[in-house]
Design a protein around this motif. Sequence first.
Motif, PDB file in Angstrom:
ATOM      1  N   ALA A 123       0.809  -1.220   0.000  1.00 57.61           N
ATOM      2  CA  ALA A 123       0.000   0.000   0.000  1.00 57.61           C
ATOM      3  C   ALA A 123       0.840   1.267   0.000  1.00 57.61           C
ATOM      4  CB  ALA A 123      -0.942   0.009   1.204  1.00 57.61           C
TER       5      ALA A 123
ATOM      6  N   ALA B 160       0.265   4.355  -2.373  1.00 61.41           N
ATOM      7  CA  ALA B 160      -0.172   5.622  -1.785  1.00 61.41           C
ATOM      8  C   ALA B 160       0.683   6.779  -2.293  1.00 61.41           C
ATOM      9  CB  ALA B 160      -0.105   5.542  -0.267  1.00 61.41           C
TER      10      ALA B 160
ATOM     11  N   GLY C 159      -1.379   9.164  -4.412  1.00 64.38           N
ATOM     12  CA  GLY C 159      -1.795  10.196  -3.470  1.00 64.38           C
ATOM     13  C   GLY C 159      -0.765  11.267  -3.185  1.00 64.38           C
TER      14      GLY C 159
ATOM     15  N   ALA D 195       1.241  10.761   2.058  1.00 60.70           N
ATOM     16  CA  ALA D 195       0.817   9.428   2.489  1.00 60.70           C
ATOM     17  C   ALA D 195       1.040   9.170   3.981  1.00 60.70           C
ATOM     18  CB  ALA D 195       1.511   8.360   1.647  1.00 60.70           C
TER      19      ALA D 195
ATOM     20  N   LEU E 268      -5.726   8.551  -1.051  1.00 59.54           N
ATOM     21  CA  LEU E 268      -5.057   8.393   0.240  1.00 59.54           C
ATOM     22  C   LEU E 268      -6.024   7.839   1.280  1.00 59.54           C
ATOM     23  CD1 LEU E 268      -2.766  11.564   0.492  1.00 59.54           C
ATOM     24  CD2 LEU E 268      -2.076   9.185   0.134  1.00 59.54           C
TER      25      LEU E 268
ATOM     26  N   ILE F 274      -6.793   4.065   0.471  1.00 61.52           N
ATOM     27  CA  ILE F 274      -5.692   3.208   0.898  1.00 61.52           C
ATOM     28  C   ILE F 274      -5.570   3.216   2.417  1.00 61.52           C
ATOM     29  CG2 ILE F 274      -3.182   2.918   0.827  1.00 61.52           C
ATOM     30  CD1 ILE F 274      -3.329   4.075  -2.057  1.00 61.52           C
ATOM     31  N   GLY F 275      -5.759   4.397   3.017  1.00 56.99           N
ATOM     32  CA  GLY F 275      -5.615   4.524   4.459  1.00 56.99           C
ATOM     33  C   GLY F 275      -6.626   3.689   5.222  1.00 56.99           C
TER      34      GLY F 275
END
Length: 489
Positions: free
Chosen positions: A42, A46, A50, A54, A210, A213-214
Amino acid sequence: MSGTRTASSAERGTLSTGRLGIWGIVFLVASAAAPLTVVVSAAPMAFRLGGIGAPGAMLLCGVILALFAAGFTAMSSHVPNAGAFYAYALHGLGKSAGVGLAFVTAYAYAFLCFCFYAFIGFFGELVLTEWFGSAPSWWVIALASAAAVALLGMRQVDVGAKVLAVLVTAEVAILLVIAVAVLFAGGPEAPSAAGFDPRNILAGGGIGMLLVIGFGAFLGFEGTAIYAEEARRPGRTIPRATYLVVALLAAFYAFTFWILTLAFGVEGVLAFAAGDDFESMVFTAAGQFVGPLAAGVVQILIVTSFFACILAFHNACTRYLFSLGREGILPSALSRTHRVHKSPATASLTLSAACIAGIGIAAVFVTDAYLGLAVWTYATGVLGLVFGQALAAVAVVAFFARDRRGHSPWRVIVAPVLGAAGLIAAVTLIVIHFEFTTGMNGAINWVLILPTPLLFVAGMIYERILKRRRPALWSALGRTEKPVERQAD
């Protein structure tokens, strides 16, 4: 037949109690989050999609989930149930919403279990081929993993927790070794706090990805409440374990993501992430700062990390199935427990059998376990689970809005409202950016998105049917919970 219906509580409806302490639950839940696989897979994505914000995004997601956890854990004192989301929605928003969310959550957990078998098969075959020159097909490795999980799933829950404790400790240890090596050696640039600059997190154009994924990185954190019936002093254990796991994961992700910006530099990490071999970012850092042996260890631990994922999600999913069987929403046989271990034995065997059958079917039709199976099943499961978190957050607010039950307004109203807002935004962003999660374009993404709302509606319709056709069962929904001692705010 009558003997089955009158099965004793030792066989049906009672999980083993008092088996888990704070750290046992932490390891069960942290394993579901799979910290090593998050950092390895990830983090590069990210940075790629993103931007440099990140590391800070990991902290932001952690804060949102901590706000949700405030009310979530308060509710666990009043509604301890192995089907936490179902029970919370039922008591907060009504039986219709509860049954609807039960359908979605069981579906999401089952998909995630299945997707991790594809992941472990893919990476297992990859690592064995690199180390030994050849390897069994991915599905052979997946089936072997399924057999091991089936055995562990039948044991007492603390046995699985001990196995996961070893695996998660190894995951964290290798990443900390790499981090310490980078800190001592230093990178090509001076240390930078750009990853935590709010402008890089919120205004860089990549906030949507972001957050996707977060929140995916914290997947399964709500599992603390699933183990309330098996925890020692759950009114104290569940809140502490939840806060601890969210805080540890947020800090760990933010730190390790930031270490990558130190290892390659701010511009360097973005350039690496934009390259064709961006997936090798952590392996490259390990080899460069620690040595090739470290890179090899990371490869091995990736496989064990996915095994930990499977076992953790298997445990969580079987407890959902157990709870729904006990409630009568699913076949009551799923509520049968092991005579000795008091584990949800029938639910565990049912899930294992379904996954083994799925692996067998995929072995015939799927050649690429990663792109052809793992990625889209993961995306589907993530959407369903984050949807469940969002609805549970709303249910928590509704539950305590009627009566705070002695809790402070901050813990059960203000914090959950903020958490719910963040989770609703996350669901929206996941849907908007779903093609990035699946790696596919076109209408197929809607085919994968639609089961979540459709199952929710189907559950609501099923609740209406139960009310008309099985009023006694309908009336008893949600009555299996027993209050536990409450920890002071």
